[in-house]
Design a protein around this motif. Structure first.
Motif, PDB file in Angstrom:
ATOM      1  N   TRP A  55      23.673 -21.600  -5.407  1.00 52.51           N
ATOM      2  CA  TRP A  55      23.976 -22.873  -4.776  1.00 52.51           C
ATOM      3  C   TRP A  55      24.673 -23.940  -5.994  1.00 52.51           C
ATOM      4  O   TRP A  55      25.620 -24.449  -5.951  1.00 52.51           O
ATOM      5  CB  TRP A  55      22.925 -23.767  -4.285  1.00 52.51           C
ATOM      6  N   VAL A  56      24.104 -23.813  -7.129  1.00 56.08           N
ATOM      7  CA  VAL A  56      24.535 -24.534  -8.324  1.00 56.08           C
ATOM      8  C   VAL A  56      26.083 -23.902  -8.725  1.00 56.08           C
ATOM      9  O   VAL A  56      26.933 -24.775  -8.962  1.00 56.08           O
ATOM     10  CB  VAL A  56      23.585 -24.245  -9.218  1.00 56.08           C
ATOM     11  N   LEU A  57      26.116 -22.658  -8.787  1.00 55.40           N
ATOM     12  CA  LEU A  57      27.512 -22.170  -9.130  1.00 55.40           C
ATOM     13  C   LEU A  57      28.554 -22.398  -8.017  1.00 55.40           C
ATOM     14  O   LEU A  57      29.679 -22.629  -8.485  1.00 55.40           O
ATOM     15  CB  LEU A  57      27.194 -20.650  -9.299  1.00 55.40           C
ATOM     16  N   LYS A  58      28.013 -22.420  -6.948  1.00 55.65           N
ATOM     17  CA  LYS A  58      29.041 -22.966  -5.681  1.00 55.65           C
ATOM     18  C   LYS A  58      29.523 -24.202  -5.691  1.00 55.65           C
ATOM     19  O   LYS A  58      30.853 -24.603  -5.690  1.00 55.65           O
ATOM     20  CB  LYS A  58      28.598 -22.508  -4.259  1.00 55.65           C
ATOM     21  N   ARG A  59      28.442 -25.197  -6.063  1.00 54.29           N
ATOM     22  CA  ARG A  59      28.795 -26.582  -6.277  1.00 54.29           C
ATOM     23  C   ARG A  59      29.705 -26.809  -7.433  1.00 54.29           C
ATOM     24  O   ARG A  59      30.674 -27.731  -7.389  1.00 54.29           O
ATOM     25  CB  ARG A  59      27.407 -27.455  -6.208  1.00 54.29           C
ATOM     26  N   ARG A  60      29.550 -26.148  -8.427  1.00 52.09           N
ATOM     27  CA  ARG A  60      30.164 -26.279  -9.713  1.00 52.09           C
ATOM     28  C   ARG A  60      31.697 -25.823  -9.474  1.00 52.09           C
ATOM     29  O   ARG A  60      32.695 -26.617  -9.632  1.00 52.09           O
ATOM     30  CB  ARG A  60      29.727 -25.428 -10.810  1.00 52.09           C
ATOM     31  N   ARG A  61      31.885 -24.602  -8.659  1.00 57.58           N
ATOM     32  CA  ARG A  61      33.393 -24.241  -8.680  1.00 57.58           C
ATOM     33  C   ARG A  61      34.033 -25.023  -7.498  1.00 57.58           C
ATOM     34  O   ARG A  61      35.017 -25.190  -7.686  1.00 57.58           O
ATOM     35  CB  ARG A  61      33.143 -22.557  -7.712  1.00 57.58           C
ATOM     36  N   GLY A  62      33.072 -25.439  -6.453  1.00 62.05           N
ATOM     37  CA  GLY A  62      33.889 -26.491  -5.376  1.00 62.05           C
ATOM     38  C   GLY A  62      34.101 -27.612  -5.985  1.00 62.05           C
ATOM     39  O   GLY A  62      35.387 -28.133  -5.575  1.00 62.05           O
TER      40      GLY A  62
END
Length: 67
Positions: A55-62
């Motif tokens: 979730w954290v990595l997806k939020r960062r990438r998005g």
């Protein structure tokens, strides 16, 4: 940013060492040292860590794409 970094660290610890994390929190939550957890608790903690990290990595990438 600091909150996401904290979540990432917690997720990684939970993913890589779920027993230490669960035992730490159970030690704070219980009065007796005689608490026995079911074996699946550590598997669920590891799964929770993986979900947090993803979730954290997806939020960062998005967020990087939007800026």
């Amino acid at each position: 940013m600091a909150f996401r970094l904290l979540l990432l660290v917690i997720g990684l610890v939970e993913l890589l060492a779920p027993k230490k994390m669960v035992d730490f929190w159970m030690g704070l939550a219980s009065k007796d040292d005689d608490v026995e957890l079911r074996p699946w608790v550590y598997s669920v903690a590891r799964l929770e860590g993986a979900v947090i990290v993803l979730w954290v990595l997806k939020r960062r990438r998005g967020r990087g794409k939007a800026e």
